[in-house]
Design a protein around this motif. Sequence first.
Motif, PDB file in Angstrom:
ATOM      1  N   ARG A   1       1.096  -1.178   0.021  1.00  0.00           N
ATOM      2  CA  ARG A   1       0.076   0.058   0.019  1.00  0.00           C
ATOM      3  C   ARG A   1       0.889   1.150  -0.084  1.00  0.00           C
ATOM      4  N   GLU A   2       1.815   1.249   0.637  1.00  0.00           N
ATOM      5  CA  GLU A   2       2.818   2.641   0.730  1.00  0.00           C
ATOM      6  C   GLU A   2       3.682   2.744  -0.664  1.00  0.00           C
ATOM      7  N   GLN A   3       4.118   1.437  -1.286  1.00  0.00           N
ATOM      8  CA  GLN A   3       4.517   1.601  -2.413  1.00  0.00           C
ATOM      9  C   GLN A   3       3.554   2.255  -3.632  1.00  0.00           C
ATOM     10  N   THR A   4       2.352   1.730  -3.582  1.00  0.00           N
ATOM     11  CA  THR A   4       1.190   2.108  -4.358  1.00  0.00           C
ATOM     12  C   THR A   4       0.962   3.456  -3.963  1.00  0.00           C
ATOM     13  N   TYR A   5       0.756   3.969  -2.916  1.00  0.00           N
ATOM     14  CA  TYR A   5       0.851   5.409  -2.834  1.00  0.00           C
ATOM     15  C   TYR A   5       1.919   6.173  -3.228  1.00  0.00           C
ATOM     16  N   GLN A   6       3.041   5.663  -3.115  1.00  0.00           N
ATOM     17  CA  GLN A   6       4.239   6.755  -3.575  1.00  0.00           C
ATOM     18  C   GLN A   6       4.348   6.778  -5.046  1.00  0.00           C
ATOM     19  N   LEU A   7       3.705   5.445  -5.568  1.00  0.00           N
ATOM     20  CA  LEU A   7       3.724   5.277  -7.186  1.00  0.00           C
ATOM     21  C   LEU A   7       2.605   6.503  -7.615  1.00  0.00           C
ATOM     22  N   LEU A   8       1.502   6.566  -7.115  1.00  0.00           N
ATOM     23  CA  LEU A   8       0.370   7.237  -7.283  1.00  0.00           C
ATOM     24  C   LEU A   8       0.852   8.906  -7.229  1.00  0.00           C
ATOM     25  N   ALA A   9       1.348   9.199  -5.826  1.00  0.00           N
ATOM     26  CA  ALA A   9       2.084  10.663  -5.591  1.00  0.00           C
ATOM     27  C   ALA A   9       2.835  10.928  -6.584  1.00  0.00           C
ATOM     28  N   PHE A  10       3.621   9.931  -7.096  1.00  0.00           N
ATOM     29  CA  PHE A  10       4.832  10.410  -8.231  1.00  0.00           C
ATOM     30  C   PHE A  10       4.056  10.558  -9.603  1.00  0.00           C
ATOM     31  N   SER A  11       3.105   9.784  -9.841  1.00  0.00           N
ATOM     32  CA  SER A  11       2.503   9.915 -11.220  1.00  0.00           C
ATOM     33  C   SER A  11       1.676  11.328 -11.301  1.00  0.00           C
ATOM     34  N   ARG A  12       1.147  11.762 -10.210  1.00  0.00           N
ATOM     35  CA  ARG A  12       0.291  12.891 -10.066  1.00  0.00           C
ATOM     36  C   ARG A  12       1.436  14.018 -10.102  1.00  0.00           C
ATOM     37  N   GLU A  13       2.715  13.854  -9.494  1.00  0.00           N
ATOM     38  CA  GLU A  13       3.360  15.045  -9.842  1.00  0.00           C
ATOM     39  C   GLU A  13       3.769  15.104 -11.372  1.00  0.00           C
ATOM     40  N   LEU A  14       4.018  13.835 -12.132  1.00  0.00           N
ATOM     41  CA  LEU A  14       4.553  13.849 -13.241  1.00  0.00           C
ATOM     42  C   LEU A  14       3.350  14.388 -14.430  1.00  0.00           C
TER      43      LEU A  14
ATOM     44  N   LEU B   1       8.486   7.643 -15.246  1.00  0.00           N
ATOM     45  CA  LEU B   1       9.336   8.776 -15.506  1.00  0.00           C
ATOM     46  C   LEU B   1       9.613   8.767 -17.228  1.00  0.00           C
ATOM     47  N   ALA B   2       9.841   7.496 -17.550  1.00  0.00           N
ATOM     48  CA  ALA B   2      10.034   7.411 -19.031  1.00  0.00           C
ATOM     49  C   ALA B   2       8.817   7.792 -19.976  1.00  0.00           C
ATOM     50  N   LEU B   3       7.539   7.442 -19.208  1.00  0.00           N
ATOM     51  CA  LEU B   3       6.496   7.812 -20.129  1.00  0.00           C
ATOM     52  C   LEU B   3       6.179   9.278 -19.969  1.00  0.00           C
TER      53      LEU B   3
ATOM     54  N   GLU C   1      11.761  16.291 -15.439  1.00  0.00           N
ATOM     55  CA  GLU C   1      13.028  15.943 -14.901  1.00  0.00           C
ATOM     56  C   GLU C   1      13.187  16.285 -13.419  1.00  0.00           C
ATOM     57  N   ALA C   2      13.087  17.535 -13.011  1.00  0.00           N
ATOM     58  CA  ALA C   2      13.117  17.904 -11.625  1.00  0.00           C
ATOM     59  C   ALA C   2      12.179  17.058 -10.813  1.00  0.00           C
ATOM     60  N   ALA C   3      10.862  16.782 -10.884  1.00  0.00           N
ATOM     61  CA  ALA C   3      10.203  16.107 -10.222  1.00  0.00           C
ATOM     62  C   ALA C   3      10.668  14.581 -10.084  1.00  0.00           C
ATOM     63  N   GLY C   4      11.032  14.005 -11.085  1.00  0.00           N
ATOM     64  CA  GLY C   4      11.583  12.582 -10.878  1.00  0.00           C
ATOM     65  C   GLY C   4      12.990  12.645 -10.359  1.00  0.00           C
ATOM     66  N   VAL C   5      13.962  13.332 -10.585  1.00  0.00           N
ATOM     67  CA  VAL C   5      14.968  13.321  -9.604  1.00  0.00           C
ATOM     68  C   VAL C   5      14.789  13.532  -8.128  1.00  0.00           C
ATOM     69  N   ALA C   6      13.952  14.584  -7.816  1.00  0.00           N
ATOM     70  CA  ALA C   6      13.586  14.821  -6.594  1.00  0.00           C
ATOM     71  C   ALA C   6      12.998  13.834  -5.594  1.00  0.00           C
ATOM     72  N   THR C   7      11.970  12.819  -6.408  1.00  0.00           N
ATOM     73  CA  THR C   7      11.356  12.080  -5.709  1.00  0.00           C
ATOM     74  C   THR C   7      12.272  10.878  -5.541  1.00  0.00           C
TER      75      THR C   7
END
Length: 659
Positions: free
Chosen positions: A267-280, A400-402, A290-296
């Motif tokens: 669940r934590e990994q899913t939440y992190q991926l969801l938050a990361f996808s929202r930032e992207l 990030l690649a997408l 690039e800045a969002a991917g590197v910072a995360t």
Amino acid sequence: MQEPTEKVSRPGNRLAPVRLLVALSGGAEDAALVRSAHRLAIRDGVNWCAAYVDSERENPHRREVLEQDFAQVQRLGGETRVIAGQDRARELAALARELKVATLLVGHARPSGWRIWRRPVAERLARLGGPFDLVVVAEARQRPRFRPRQREIQWRWRDPVVAAASTLAALGLAAGLESWLELGNLSLLFLGAVLVSAMLAGTRSAMLAALLGFVGFNFFLTDPRHSLAMVEQDQVVTVVVYLLVAVVVGQLAGSARKRLLALRASREQTYQLLAFSRELAVATHREQVEAAGVATLVRWLGCPVVMLCATDESGDMTPAQSAPEGTTLDAGAMTAVAWSRLHLRPSGKGTQQPMDTNWQIIPLLEQNRLVALMGLALGQRERPPSPDEEGQIDAMLRLLALALERTRLVADLEASRLSEENERLRSALLSSVSHDLRTPLASIIGSASTLRDLRDQLTDSDRAELLDGILSESERLDRYIQNLLDMTRLGQGGLKLERDWISLDDLVASAIRRLSPLLQGLEVQREWPAELPLLHVHPALIEQALVNVIENAARYSPPGGSLRIEAGLDSGKLWLTVTDQGPGIEPHLRERVFDMFITGGEGDRGRQGSGLGLAICRGMLGAHAGTIAAEPGPEGQGTRIVMHLPLPDVMEVSDDHAD
């Protein structure tokens, strides 16, 4: 054979049912099994799926092998499925019936570990049976002789501490309640200690608590006291039953705790991926992605991260983002970058291509196209990433690649849109210029050739008429060229305002004088107060704007009609209107008529307009902080063009001249 290959090469195709199911085990034989399934799918032209039964007892090495197997299945065009269950044969048979497969492909291998009494999966599937063909693929190489693997049990300090504390607490309660409860009831206290140990520390702590409880229960609570010997048979039965129940309950509770922790981590990994996808998703430009991917990645991994731009056209590798700021790659890392860019595979620390560096270089690919290169300083961490962390890193890098590919496609689409817009404007300009310039040129050429060839046969009035036509068409041609030049200057920002004082009477008179041939047959009415102040404007520009408006009104006025020019003051601005008696402008076109190349066959946009006149008026008035708008004429007949020009303060004008 070409059509079947194309059918199975698209993973996730739900249009055609899965006809071939291959059962993966997480062992070394899976690679050959996947290749065999791919060959059969190509030969028969069917979709295929690889399935794995997860019993939640797999070690990290088996998970890593499974991830590689699933990646190979997806590259070869198959689907992947993971089923939770304990009986592998029954789960596979149930899945085969659910998917209605025609063939079930399994590998032939001996059971692992000491469980030699268990029958192979292929034999158990054959006993279960089903509406499918069972195909067993034997291993191509000789399987090495089985030797039990010695696994080192890593005890944490928390395991024995929790087990000892819970057992001592149960022993203290049992000593206090000994006079009230029977011996069998007291054993439940030690069973509770096993449950507490399992919930707090896991299975190993629960097994240790069960053993300590067995010893403490026998040593302190059974007769003879302070001895492991037991005299009465019921005490022996109680202690033995307690030990068996404690072992079973400890195993079940430890397994439940392990599943709960795995669920929380997932669940934590899913939440992190969801938050990361929202930032992207909210990042619109490549630099933001690039800045969002590197910072995360830095925040999650806790190690330096560097992203490098890499294109397919050149060999340049330019660092785009780095965190912490100023992080650079060493010589070994740059060698790994060059190797990964050439082979499109990861290299460096923790890969199959190790180099003398602490960095791991991972190429970001999208449709076999290199998008970027990501450098992770995993060697600087206290411990290497676990298989779950590696899976999450891979998922983040895929997102990030997408996102990077999305920004490239958006940029290409925008460039294509601008190119199409420029091409449309260029075509409209050429079409307008070819029509508007050719007509007066044809009249000039015709009149001039008539004067040259028939000069002696023409009367003085005919020659004067031809010369007037040449002059009129030349002035018309001059206005078209002036419009083009003014529009170019407005678009390139080269229009300079050389202001001077001028009266409205002089501006209107000069404009009417320039348009006198066009205004013949029309009644021009002028009305404004005599006390209007002088305008501090660029006289030539305002005159040209007024000429364009009056010319446009005269062109669509009926023969014998009238034009009305009015002016006045309102809130420190001078307003000027030109009203005609033409067919008018449709409401939805009243704003668009001031755009370039908006031409049509209705209303005031008709047969002889280049679509530049009113657009130039807006630009010229806008340069003076003025406005222009189209309104319906009186009683809904014709069109009224309303222009506003600000009147500058006298003191401000004096200061400007002083400067």
